[in-house]
Design a protein around this motif. Sequence first.
Motif, PDB file in Angstrom:
ATOM      1  N   LEU A  15      -4.101  -5.509   8.275  1.00  0.00           N
ATOM      2  CA  LEU A  15      -4.203  -4.127   8.740  1.00  0.00           C
ATOM      3  C   LEU A  15      -2.901  -3.384   8.487  1.00  0.00           C
ATOM      4  O   LEU A  15      -1.809  -3.948   8.587  1.00  0.00           O
ATOM      5  N   LEU A  16      -3.043  -2.103   8.188  1.00  0.00           N
ATOM      6  CA  LEU A  16      -1.882  -1.244   7.984  1.00  0.00           C
ATOM      7  C   LEU A  16      -2.226   0.153   8.478  1.00  0.00           C
ATOM      8  O   LEU A  16      -3.213   0.753   8.036  1.00  0.00           O
ATOM      9  N   SER A  49       5.296   6.918   1.757  1.00  0.00           N
ATOM     10  CA  SER A  49       5.476   5.659   2.477  1.00  0.00           C
ATOM     11  C   SER A  49       4.898   4.517   1.655  1.00  0.00           C
ATOM     12  O   SER A  49       3.854   4.660   1.011  1.00  0.00           O
ATOM     13  N   ASN A  50       5.608   3.353   1.687  1.00  0.00           N
ATOM     14  CA  ASN A  50       5.150   2.119   1.045  1.00  0.00           C
ATOM     15  C   ASN A  50       5.342   0.980   2.035  1.00  0.00           C
ATOM     16  O   ASN A  50       6.479   0.665   2.422  1.00  0.00           O
ATOM     17  N   LEU A  51       4.249   0.361   2.453  1.00  0.00           N
ATOM     18  CA  LEU A  51       4.307  -0.690   3.462  1.00  0.00           C
ATOM     19  C   LEU A  51       3.515  -1.903   2.991  1.00  0.00           C
ATOM     20  O   LEU A  51       2.598  -1.792   2.170  1.00  0.00           O
ATOM     21  N   LEU A  52       3.878  -3.094   3.548  1.00  0.00           N
ATOM     22  CA  LEU A  52       3.178  -4.336   3.248  1.00  0.00           C
ATOM     23  C   LEU A  52       2.285  -4.725   4.407  1.00  0.00           C
ATOM     24  O   LEU A  52       2.675  -4.603   5.579  1.00  0.00           O
ATOM     25  N   LEU A  80       0.848  -1.194   0.000  1.00  0.00           N
ATOM     26  CA  LEU A  80       0.000   0.000   0.000  1.00  0.00           C
ATOM     27  C   LEU A  80       0.876   1.233   0.000  1.00  0.00           C
ATOM     28  O   LEU A  80       1.750   1.393   0.861  1.00  0.00           O
ATOM     29  N   SER A  81       0.657   2.082  -0.994  1.00  0.00           N
ATOM     30  CA  SER A  81       1.422   3.315  -1.137  1.00  0.00           C
ATOM     31  C   SER A  81       0.571   4.485  -0.675  1.00  0.00           C
ATOM     32  O   SER A  81      -0.582   4.631  -1.091  1.00  0.00           O
ATOM     33  N   LEU A  82       1.159   5.338   0.190  1.00  0.00           N
ATOM     34  CA  LEU A  82       0.474   6.531   0.706  1.00  0.00           C
ATOM     35  C   LEU A  82       1.400   7.713   0.532  1.00  0.00           C
ATOM     36  O   LEU A  82       2.566   7.681   0.947  1.00  0.00           O
TER      37      LEU A  82
END
Length: 431
Positions: free
Chosen positions: A122-123, A113-116, A104-106
């Motif tokens: 949940l993220l 930020s790019n997190l898995l 998910l890119s925000l």
Amino acid sequence: MVEIAGRAGLFLTGQVSPTLEGVEISIKERGATTSLITVLTDETGTYSVGPLHSDSLYDISASKEGFVLTPVEGNTGDFKAFALAGVTFEIKAEDSVPLSGVLLSLSGASFRSNLLTQDTGLLTFNNLSPGQYYFKPMMKEFRFEPSAQMITVEEGQVLHIPITGFKTAYSCYGTVQSIGGDAEQGVSVEAVGQGECGMYNEDTVTDEEGRFRLRGLRPACNYNIQLRGEGNDHIERALPPHKTIEVGNTDIEGVNIIAFRQINQFDLSGNVITSPEHLATLWVKLYKSDNLDNPFQSVSLGQSLFFHFAPLPRDGESYVLMLDTSLSSSQYDYKLPQVSFTSSGYHKHVTLTFNPKRKIPDQDVAQGSFIALPLTLLLLLAVYNHERVIPVLLQLVSQIQGVRGLTQASGDGVPVDDAKRQSKRPKTRRT
């Protein structure tokens, strides 16, 4: 008398608005790397520090977890506080199962930020400044709703955004192992589309346990699962060379491939065709073609017709294999065979023939030997019985001389019969 000079001290005061207690105010001399003094705002959001040396310049900063504090222009020491916001994304599949591994890119303003997602799906992004942000979920084989969206985050607001993923493609699971069952790590595997799906191609690499997962295989397509030609230099071939699968509406499991590693050695063996009585006299010697004086490997046949050399490097080097014997060349006629080859491929077997023939003595020499033996025996017998043999020899010599004299005398005179014939010749009559 001691004179004491007093100088008015400097007091630094300020306020945080809206009123916020517990803001950390840090004061340090300009140019210094460490704080001179640190205080917290009180319940009214104000602070006071002093007295300080009035002939120095100072820098003031403020911080508090969960808030953004910015200096107020024109009022040194005053700060304006903005409560940070947060956004929590909850990503699930269409069957409400949490999706892990979704990227998910925000992004927004100066934030990126790019997190898995983890197993819970949940993220959460905390400490966001108020403003607008753009998010986009991404994962192979899934389509998401919403697929991308712009959101506005208010000061101190915590948003909860649900996202649903819909399966659009499927995966193929399998393993790559050696012939002995050991896991082959780092082997490149690919899925090549067939027929109308020939434009689709997916690839991956096996993990430390030899497992692989090919993602993004489209339904109603046939794929060949195989090892890639590039990146697998240590693999010679695979069994099966490829496996064809048909993708339906589920993942495919149990595609196992056996990989054969490149063999870097060359085996050399052979046999000799010869009589068993000569085996113990034979050696097989191996030379490099550029050094035929010194063999670097030798094998004695002993009682076996077969021989085998230690493995050679598989490098295409040129070699010469020769047969050698301890038979004497003065007693046997033979030819020593030899074979030239290169260490290409994996194995070479050679056959050598050795047929020695014993030499036969010369016939003239043999006859002379047979004649010389009786003469030698007669001579020894004559010497041993010389008292009897010498008179006999003398008598024999005298007889031979008498016969020779008579022969000479008859040759010198005219024969009697011829003389008589001459005397009886008729006289010539005169008329």
